[in-house]
Design an enzyme around this catalytic site. Structure first.
Site, mmCIF file in Angstrom:
data_model
loop_
_atom_site.group_PDB
_atom_site.id
_atom_site.type_symbol
_atom_site.label_atom_id
_atom_site.label_comp_id
_atom_site.label_asym_id
_atom_site.label_seq_id
_atom_site.Cartn_x
_atom_site.Cartn_y
_atom_site.Cartn_z
ATOM 1 N N LEU A 65 -7.317 0.908 4.892
ATOM 2 C CA LEU A 65 -8.373 -0.090 4.716
ATOM 3 C C LEU A 65 -9.716 0.618 4.584
ATOM 4 O O LEU A 65 -9.797 1.840 4.675
ATOM 5 C CB LEU A 65 -8.369 -1.056 5.905
ATOM 6 C CG LEU A 65 -7.011 -1.699 6.229
ATOM 7 C CD1 LEU A 65 -7.135 -2.618 7.430
ATOM 8 C CD2 LEU A 65 -6.446 -2.456 5.039
ATOM 9 N N LYS A 168 -12.144 14.680 8.062
ATOM 10 C CA LYS A 168 -12.329 13.966 6.782
ATOM 11 C C LYS A 168 -13.810 13.665 6.528
ATOM 12 O O LYS A 168 -14.315 13.831 5.416
ATOM 13 C CB LYS A 168 -11.517 12.659 6.808
ATOM 14 C CG LYS A 168 -11.743 11.744 5.631
ATOM 15 C CD LYS A 168 -11.192 12.324 4.352
ATOM 16 C CE LYS A 168 -11.641 11.518 3.159
ATOM 17 N NZ LYS A 168 -11.186 12.111 1.899
ATOM 18 N N LYS A 237 -20.170 5.447 3.999
ATOM 19 C CA LYS A 237 -19.547 5.279 5.328
ATOM 20 C C LYS A 237 -19.118 6.634 5.892
ATOM 21 O O LYS A 237 -19.380 6.964 7.047
ATOM 22 C CB LYS A 237 -18.371 4.314 5.167
ATOM 23 C CG LYS A 237 -17.462 4.140 6.350
ATOM 24 C CD LYS A 237 -16.113 4.819 6.195
ATOM 25 C CE LYS A 237 -15.364 4.578 4.932
ATOM 26 N NZ LYS A 237 -14.137 5.316 4.794
HETATM 27 P P1 NDP Z 1 -10.862 -0.056 -1.755
HETATM 28 O O1 NDP Z 1 -12.236 -0.542 -1.549
HETATM 29 O O2 NDP Z 1 -10.332 0.096 -3.129
HETATM 30 O O3 NDP Z 1 -9.811 -0.970 -0.935
HETATM 31 C C1 NDP Z 1 -10.042 -1.322 0.393
HETATM 32 C C2 NDP Z 1 -8.816 -2.018 0.943
HETATM 33 O O4 NDP Z 1 -9.074 -2.434 2.299
HETATM 34 C C3 NDP Z 1 -8.448 -3.281 0.166
HETATM 35 O O5 NDP Z 1 -7.051 -3.437 0.214
HETATM 36 C C4 NDP Z 1 -9.142 -4.366 1.004
HETATM 37 O O6 NDP Z 1 -8.592 -5.643 0.829
HETATM 38 C C5 NDP Z 1 -8.871 -3.848 2.382
HETATM 39 N N1 NDP Z 1 -9.757 -4.383 3.406
HETATM 40 C C6 NDP Z 1 -11.081 -4.114 3.565
HETATM 41 N N2 NDP Z 1 -11.564 -4.776 4.634
HETATM 42 C C7 NDP Z 1 -10.527 -5.452 5.167
HETATM 43 C C8 NDP Z 1 -10.383 -6.302 6.290
HETATM 44 N N3 NDP Z 1 -11.425 -6.583 7.108
HETATM 45 N N4 NDP Z 1 -9.165 -6.842 6.555
HETATM 46 C C9 NDP Z 1 -8.121 -6.557 5.754
HETATM 47 N N5 NDP Z 1 -8.186 -5.754 4.674
HETATM 48 C C10 NDP Z 1 -9.368 -5.212 4.383
HETATM 49 O O7 NDP Z 1 -10.788 1.330 -0.948
HETATM 50 P P2 NDP Z 1 -9.866 2.622 -1.230
HETATM 51 O O8 NDP Z 1 -8.468 2.213 -1.424
HETATM 52 O O9 NDP Z 1 -10.548 3.490 -2.226
HETATM 53 O O10 NDP Z 1 -10.052 3.361 0.186
HETATM 54 C C11 NDP Z 1 -9.298 3.015 1.341
HETATM 55 C C12 NDP Z 1 -9.599 4.080 2.414
HETATM 56 O O11 NDP Z 1 -9.208 5.367 1.903
HETATM 57 C C13 NDP Z 1 -11.108 4.187 2.728
HETATM 58 O O12 NDP Z 1 -11.277 4.478 4.096
HETATM 59 C C14 NDP Z 1 -11.570 5.350 1.852
HETATM 60 O O13 NDP Z 1 -12.717 5.975 2.397
HETATM 61 C C15 NDP Z 1 -10.324 6.240 1.886
HETATM 62 N N6 NDP Z 1 -10.196 7.162 0.738
HETATM 63 C C16 NDP Z 1 -10.320 6.737 -0.560
HETATM 64 C C17 NDP Z 1 -10.179 7.647 -1.604
HETATM 65 C C18 NDP Z 1 -10.302 7.266 -3.059
HETATM 66 O O14 NDP Z 1 -10.286 8.174 -3.906
HETATM 67 N N7 NDP Z 1 -10.404 5.977 -3.400
HETATM 68 C C19 NDP Z 1 -9.912 9.066 -1.334
HETATM 69 C C20 NDP Z 1 -9.692 9.390 0.047
HETATM 70 C C21 NDP Z 1 -9.862 8.465 1.047
HETATM 71 P P3 NDP Z 1 -9.078 -6.584 -0.408
HETATM 72 O O15 NDP Z 1 -8.220 -6.179 -1.575
HETATM 73 O O16 NDP Z 1 -8.807 -7.955 0.070
HETATM 74 O O17 NDP Z 1 -10.540 -6.310 -0.630
#
Ligand code: NDP
Length: 292
Positions: A65, A168, A237
């Site tokens: 998330l 991280k 963040k």
């Molecule tokens: P996104 O913004 O694409 O997706 C976020 C996800 O979290 C979505 O599934 C969203 O649901 C869900 N979410 C957010 N808030 C809530 C909540 N309160 N309750 C339930 N679900 C929630 O992020 P990423 O996939 O890019 O990133 C996810 C994690 O991985 C983060 O911590 C990021 O820092 C880390 N990361 C990302 C990388 C990247 O290249 N993208 C690389 C390495 C780490 P919904 O679809 O409903 O919005």
């Protein structure tokens, strides 16, 4: 076959879950249900209507998330449905203090938790070559190793719960500092009459090179492609977490604190959906020049 629950099908969670669908019996849940339905249309997975339904009967629960606070709220909604032998693996780039609070809550009902943030981007997630940095009990990590190996290539135990999150955050602060400082330098060189491609040709054969100069700036900035793979909001963040870790440890850290301030400013300027590489657009506006 081991049943896995995967909660959070965002930019990086989706390709990670796809590998788990190939190797395990997978149940998925996403806050916005359409993403889970689309995922199940493309992969072998069952969609659960709620987080609690997803975790019921699972041997391993994975979360990916936005923040640890989001994980904490999902834990609260699903905790009553957790089975006795389950392990909770959190792939979120989280913050150590919240991960420790979540771990304590789960430990009270006998459920082990590990923080397992990842690096390697969406392309690494697609290829199954992510680096995983882990915080928690090494015995628990061994129990879930097949799940970790399905999504990652390099798996490093960093220390107790929260250690993966801290590593991280510092890694991503270095990414932000490299990208921002390269942006300032290239903008100045462009105004001095040196095209960015020429400057990068020199820098990338010299000691100032970084992943920002070798990959991000040529592929995303100079090309003006700016694909969205990792949102600036999430990098903001992460750098905030790194700055907090340094303050908590009483380490003088002017550069980390400044980087956190710059990421806040860039995030506020460019909005929620901007990709992290777009931070250089703030420098370009200030300088009145494009990094091309
Ligand atoms: P996104 O913004 O694409 O997706 C976020 C996800 O979290 C979505 O599934 C969203 O649901 C869900 N979410 C957010 N808030 C809530 C909540 N309160 N309750 C339930 N679900 C929630 O992020 P990423 O996939 O890019 O990133 C996810 C994690 O991985 C983060 O911590 C990021 O820092 C880390 N990361 C990302 C990388 C990247 O290249 N993208 C690389 C390495 C780490 P919904 O679809 O409903 O919005």
């Amino acid at each position: 076959m081991t049943r896995i629950a995967f909660l959070g099908l965002g930019d990086i969670g989706t390709p990670m879950a796809a590998h788990l669908a190939d190797a395990f019996e997978l149940t998925v849940w996403n806050r916005t249900p359409a993403k889970a339905t689309a995922f199940a249309g493309a992969h072998k997975a069952t969609v659960a209507p709620t987080a609690a339904e997803a975790v019921r009967g699972a041997a391993v629960v994975c979360t990916c998330l936005s923040t640890s606070v989001d994980v904490e709220s999902v834990v609260a909604s699903a905790v009553s449905a957790l089975g006795p032998e389950v392990v909770w693996v959190d792939f979120t780039s989280g913050d150590p203090a919240t991960s420790q609070r979540i771990a304590a809550r789960l430990a009270a009902i006998g459920v082990p938790f590990i923080d397992a943030p990842v690096s390697g981007g969406t392309s690494g997630a697609q290829q199954g070559t992510l680096t995983l940095m882990l915080g928690g009990d090494p015995i628990v990590i061994e129990r879930v190793r097949p799940v970790l190996e399905a999504v990652g290539k390099k798996i490093v135990h960093c220390g107790p719960i929260g250690a993966g999150d801290a590593v991280k955050a510092v890694n991503n602060a270095l990414l932000a500092i490299n990208l921002w400082s390269a942006g300032e330098g290239l903008a100045a060189l462009k105004k001095a009459g040196v095209p960015s491609a020429v400057a990068l040709d020199v820098i990338n054969a010299s000691s100032g090179r970084s992943n920002a100069t070798m990959t991000l700036i040529p592929e995303r900035v100079v090309s003006r492609a700016f694909p969205r793979t990792f949102r600036l909001a999430l990098l903001d963040k992460d750098v905030g977490i790194a700055a907090q870790v340094a303050r908590d440890q009483k380490v003088p850290s002017p550069l980390l604190q400044l980087a956190a301030e710059l990421m806040r400013l860039a995030h506020a300027t460019l909005g929620e959906s901007a990709d992290h590489a777009e931070m250089v657009k703030v420098i370009e506006r200030w300088a009145g020049v494009e990094i091309t």
